[in-house]
Motif scaffolding. Structure first.
Motif, PDB file in Angstrom:
ATOM      1  N   ARG A  48       0.805  -1.223   0.000  1.00  0.00           N
ATOM      2  CA  ARG A  48       0.000   0.000   0.000  1.00  0.00           C
ATOM      3  C   ARG A  48       0.838   1.274   0.000  1.00  0.00           C
ATOM      4  O   ARG A  48       0.286   2.372   0.002  1.00  0.00           O
ATOM      5  N   ASP A  49       2.153   1.119  -0.005  1.00  0.00           N
ATOM      6  CA  ASP A  49       3.044   2.279   0.123  1.00  0.00           C
ATOM      7  C   ASP A  49       3.525   2.753  -1.236  1.00  0.00           C
ATOM      8  O   ASP A  49       3.963   1.953  -2.080  1.00  0.00           O
ATOM      9  N   LEU A  50       3.472   4.077  -1.439  1.00  0.00           N
ATOM     10  CA  LEU A  50       3.949   4.675  -2.679  1.00  0.00           C
ATOM     11  C   LEU A  50       5.460   4.559  -2.762  1.00  0.00           C
ATOM     12  O   LEU A  50       6.172   4.797  -1.779  1.00  0.00           O
ATOM     13  N   VAL A  51       5.957   4.214  -3.940  1.00  0.00           N
ATOM     14  CA  VAL A  51       7.396   4.065  -4.155  1.00  0.00           C
ATOM     15  C   VAL A  51       7.964   5.400  -4.635  1.00  0.00           C
ATOM     16  O   VAL A  51       7.547   5.916  -5.682  1.00  0.00           O
ATOM     17  N   PRO A  52       8.908   6.004  -3.904  1.00  0.00           N
ATOM     18  CA  PRO A  52       9.489   7.266  -4.365  1.00  0.00           C
ATOM     19  C   PRO A  52      10.427   7.033  -5.537  1.00  0.00           C
ATOM     20  O   PRO A  52      11.089   5.990  -5.637  1.00  0.00           O
ATOM     21  N   GLY A  53      10.495   8.009  -6.431  1.00  0.00           N
ATOM     22  CA  GLY A  53      11.370   7.911  -7.591  1.00  0.00           C
ATOM     23  C   GLY A  53      11.455   9.228  -8.314  1.00  0.00           C
ATOM     24  O   GLY A  53      10.834  10.222  -7.918  1.00  0.00           O
ATOM     25  N   ALA A  54      12.224   9.272  -9.414  1.00  0.00           N
ATOM     26  CA  ALA A  54      12.430  10.524 -10.146  1.00  0.00           C
ATOM     27  C   ALA A  54      12.695  10.228 -11.611  1.00  0.00           C
ATOM     28  O   ALA A  54      13.220   9.163 -11.974  1.00  0.00           O
ATOM     29  N   PHE A  55      12.339  11.206 -12.463  1.00  0.00           N
ATOM     30  CA  PHE A  55      12.605  11.125 -13.901  1.00  0.00           C
ATOM     31  C   PHE A  55      14.015  11.634 -14.194  1.00  0.00           C
ATOM     32  O   PHE A  55      14.565  12.455 -13.446  1.00  0.00           O
ATOM     33  N   ASP A  56      14.579  11.169 -15.307  1.00  0.00           N
ATOM     34  CA  ASP A  56      15.810  11.791 -15.770  1.00  0.00           C
ATOM     35  C   ASP A  56      15.460  13.081 -16.521  1.00  0.00           C
ATOM     36  O   ASP A  56      14.285  13.451 -16.642  1.00  0.00           O
ATOM     37  N   ARG A  57      16.463  13.795 -17.011  1.00  0.00           N
ATOM     38  CA  ARG A  57      16.211  15.100 -17.652  1.00  0.00           C
ATOM     39  C   ARG A  57      15.363  14.981 -18.905  1.00  0.00           C
ATOM     40  O   ARG A  57      14.571  15.869 -19.212  1.00  0.00           O
ATOM     41  N   SER A  58      15.544  13.896 -19.632  1.00  0.00           N
ATOM     42  CA  SER A  58      14.782  13.729 -20.872  1.00  0.00           C
ATOM     43  C   SER A  58      13.384  13.183 -20.634  1.00  0.00           C
ATOM     44  O   SER A  58      12.576  13.121 -21.553  1.00  0.00           O
ATOM     45  N   ARG A  59      13.102  12.783 -19.402  1.00  0.00           N
ATOM     46  CA  ARG A  59      11.836  12.155 -19.024  1.00  0.00           C
ATOM     47  C   ARG A  59      11.548  10.892 -19.841  1.00  0.00           C
ATOM     48  O   ARG A  59      10.410  10.534 -20.085  1.00  0.00           O
ATOM     49  N   THR A  60      12.628  10.220 -20.242  1.00  0.00           N
ATOM     50  CA  THR A  60      12.460   8.924 -20.902  1.00  0.00           C
ATOM     51  C   THR A  60      12.740   7.769 -19.938  1.00  0.00           C
ATOM     52  O   THR A  60      12.475   6.614 -20.280  1.00  0.00           O
ATOM     53  N   VAL A  61      13.277   8.088 -18.749  1.00  0.00           N
ATOM     54  CA  VAL A  61      13.584   7.062 -17.755  1.00  0.00           C
ATOM     55  C   VAL A  61      13.121   7.550 -16.387  1.00  0.00           C
ATOM     56  O   VAL A  61      13.349   8.710 -16.011  1.00  0.00           O
ATOM     57  N   TRP A  62      12.478   6.671 -15.630  1.00  0.00           N
ATOM     58  CA  TRP A  62      12.103   6.912 -14.234  1.00  0.00           C
ATOM     59  C   TRP A  62      12.738   5.823 -13.395  1.00  0.00           C
ATOM     60  O   TRP A  62      12.666   4.634 -13.730  1.00  0.00           O
ATOM     61  N   ARG A  63      13.381   6.203 -12.280  1.00  0.00           N
ATOM     62  CA  ARG A  63      14.023   5.236 -11.398  1.00  0.00           C
ATOM     63  C   ARG A  63      13.515   5.416  -9.970  1.00  0.00           C
ATOM     64  O   ARG A  63      13.327   6.554  -9.521  1.00  0.00           O
ATOM     65  N   SER A  64      13.335   4.309  -9.282  1.00  0.00           N
ATOM     66  CA  SER A  64      13.008   4.397  -7.859  1.00  0.00           C
ATOM     67  C   SER A  64      14.204   4.987  -7.112  1.00  0.00           C
ATOM     68  O   SER A  64      15.360   4.797  -7.498  1.00  0.00           O
ATOM     69  N   SER A  65      13.926   5.708  -6.047  1.00  0.00           N
ATOM     70  CA  SER A  65      14.994   6.377  -5.303  1.00  0.00           C
ATOM     71  C   SER A  65      15.913   5.390  -4.588  1.00  0.00           C
ATOM     72  O   SER A  65      17.098   5.663  -4.409  1.00  0.00           O
ATOM     73  N   TRP A  66      15.354   4.255  -4.184  1.00  0.00           N
ATOM     74  CA  TRP A  66      16.123   3.311  -3.384  1.00  0.00           C
ATOM     75  C   TRP A  66      15.841   1.889  -3.857  1.00  0.00           C
ATOM     76  O   TRP A  66      15.044   1.693  -4.793  1.00  0.00           O
ATOM     77  N   ALA A  67      16.501   0.939  -3.246  1.00  0.00           N
ATOM     78  CA  ALA A  67      16.248  -0.469  -3.560  1.00  0.00           C
ATOM     79  C   ALA A  67      14.818  -0.846  -3.163  1.00  0.00           C
ATOM     80  O   ALA A  67      14.113  -0.082  -2.494  1.00  0.00           O
ATOM     81  N   LEU A  68      14.395  -2.022  -3.590  1.00  0.00           N
ATOM     82  CA  LEU A  68      13.035  -2.483  -3.347  1.00  0.00           C
ATOM     83  C   LEU A  68      12.981  -3.383  -2.117  1.00  0.00           C
ATOM     84  O   LEU A  68      13.987  -3.965  -1.707  1.00  0.00           O
ATOM     85  N   ARG A  69      11.799  -3.497  -1.552  1.00  0.00           N
ATOM     86  CA  ARG A  69      11.638  -4.358  -0.375  1.00  0.00           C
ATOM     87  C   ARG A  69      11.684  -5.825  -0.784  1.00  0.00           C
ATOM     88  O   ARG A  69      11.043  -6.224  -1.752  1.00  0.00           O
ATOM     89  N   PRO A  70      12.390  -6.633  -0.035  1.00  0.00           N
ATOM     90  CA  PRO A  70      12.376  -8.078  -0.328  1.00  0.00           C
ATOM     91  C   PRO A  70      11.003  -8.674  -0.034  1.00  0.00           C
ATOM     92  O   PRO A  70      10.284  -8.231   0.861  1.00  0.00           O
ATOM     93  N   GLY A  71      10.638  -9.718  -0.802  1.00  0.00           N
ATOM     94  CA  GLY A  71       9.409 -10.464  -0.564  1.00  0.00           C
ATOM     95  C   GLY A  71       8.158  -9.624  -0.608  1.00  0.00           C
ATOM     96  O   GLY A  71       7.234  -9.835   0.182  1.00  0.00           O
TER      97      GLY A  71
END
Length: 383
Positions: free
Chosen positions: A62-85
């Protein structure tokens, strides 16, 4: 025949004016949709081919995953690693030329690791008010092999530059280059969930601690003139006659250097190290208003030998003061207040208590797994 030719020419002209609709952007994600047992340390990456991403929304449970776009807005990456399981849901939208939209909806599940590492303890405590010399001491539940990956996941928000230093595989300490400004707020977050700390070992969960730096109380102890001067925000608050270690042995010599107050007790039981009852100089006493400044048994504490205080060093290594002034120091001391001792032949070791300020800044940086000053976020000082 002329009518037919004219009609054919008209059809060709109309066909030549037809609008060609470009293809929709292609939106992809890593981990791939429907993946099971996805490695969490790579994070979540969403890409658009043939367009620009306009919106990416991802949930871990239920938790929103933080992340950001690159300058071209062609790539979005999560800010941190993902939760296991954990089950993840991703929705992404991209827009190409002429407003043609491409969409992605995907689900995946991260792997459940064989071993997990978590934070066994963090010093200071959440919500604590501390002195200007206070370090952040992080201890892990198991040894960390991939120290660089774990160190990248440790974020400190504060008003001054600082760095991490590893003291073995299970403990890392953060210290500012110079002491914290008084009345500043510091926030620490370990974005540990999903970080690969070693083979088959991943961080279990994130953890955050926030604390406040109080007034700047710095005490200087000159054992040669038997005086301690306590300054608060640069103003002398107390001038205290003291008696320091008698220096007949190494253990009875007060250490010179930058100590930090570590804990308080009233009373504290003090027993002579390495001696049994009946041995010369054996003692077993309850001491009032005791503030620890090292792990080798050094305290600032109360003692009734007022005749020696301000005149001669007669203690077993501690800094003792009159009961009234020791009580004042006890009541005003915070964990992390510097106590700077000079005038003795024994130097405080960096690993004796919280002797971290004994390490030069270049040497401190050399203890970072990243071998550089980490990125930090400047926060506003003050209440």
């Amino acid at each position: 025949m002329r009518v037919i030719a004219w009609a054919a020419a008209l059809l060709l002209a109309v066909a030549g004016c037809a609008v060609r609709v470009p293809p929709a952007p292609r939106v992809t994600m890593t981990p791939a949709p429907d993946a099971v047992g996805a490695p969490p340390d790579g994070g979540l990456v969403v890409r658009a081919d043939g367009g620009r991403l306009t919106n990416v929304v991802a949930f871990a449970g239920r938790d929103l995953v933080p992340g950001a776009f690159d300058r071209s807005r062609t790539v979005w990456r999560s800010s941190w690693a993902l939760r296991p399981g954990t089950d993840y849901v991703v929705n992404a939208l991209a827009v190409g030329p002429q407003g043609v939209a491409g969409r992605l909806t995907g689900r995946f599940r991260t792997l459940r690791p064989h071993h997990e590492v978590a934070l066994a303890s963090v010093v200071p405590s959440d919500g604590e008010t501390v002195g200007v010399g206070m370090p952040i001491i992080v201890t892990f539940t198991r040894p960390v092999e991939n120290r660089a990956a774990v160190e990248r996941a440790l974020a400190v928000t504060g008003p001054v530059e600082g760095a991490w230093h590893w003291f073995g595989p299970s403990q890392v300490v953060y210290r500012p280059m110079r002491m914290w400004p008084a009345r500043s707020r510091i926030a620490f977050t370990a974005h540990l969930a999903g970080v690969r700390a070693g083979p088959g070992t991943y961080g279990a969960a994130d953890r955050s601690v926030s604390f406040t730096v109080g007034r700047a109380m710095v005490s200087t102890v000159d054992t040669r003139v038997h005086r301690m001067v306590v300054r608060q925000d640069g103003v002398v608050a107390q001038r205290i006659p003291i008696s320091a270690g008698m220096a007949t042995t190494r253990e009875y010599t007060t250490t010179s250097g930058i100590h930090l107050t570590m804990e308080k007790g009233n009373p504290v039981r003090m027993v002579s190290p390495g001696r049994r009852k009946g041995d010369p100089e054996y003692y077993d006493n309850l001491i009032d208003y005791a503030v620890r400044i090292s792990n080798s048994g050094e305290y600032v504490h109360a003692m009734g030998n007022v005749w020696a205080q301000g005149r001669i060093n007669m203690s077993h290594g501690c800094v003792n003061a009159s009961p009234d002034q020791a009580r004042w120091f006890y009541e005003h001391a915070l964990r992390g207040d510097p106590v700077i001792v000079t005038g003795t032949s024994r130097r405080l070791e960096w690993n004796n208590g919280w002797g971290y300020w004994q390490i030069s800044w270049p040497d401190w940086l050399s203890g970072s797994a990243l071998h550089r000053v980490p990125e930090f976020v400047r926060g506003a000082a003050g209440p």
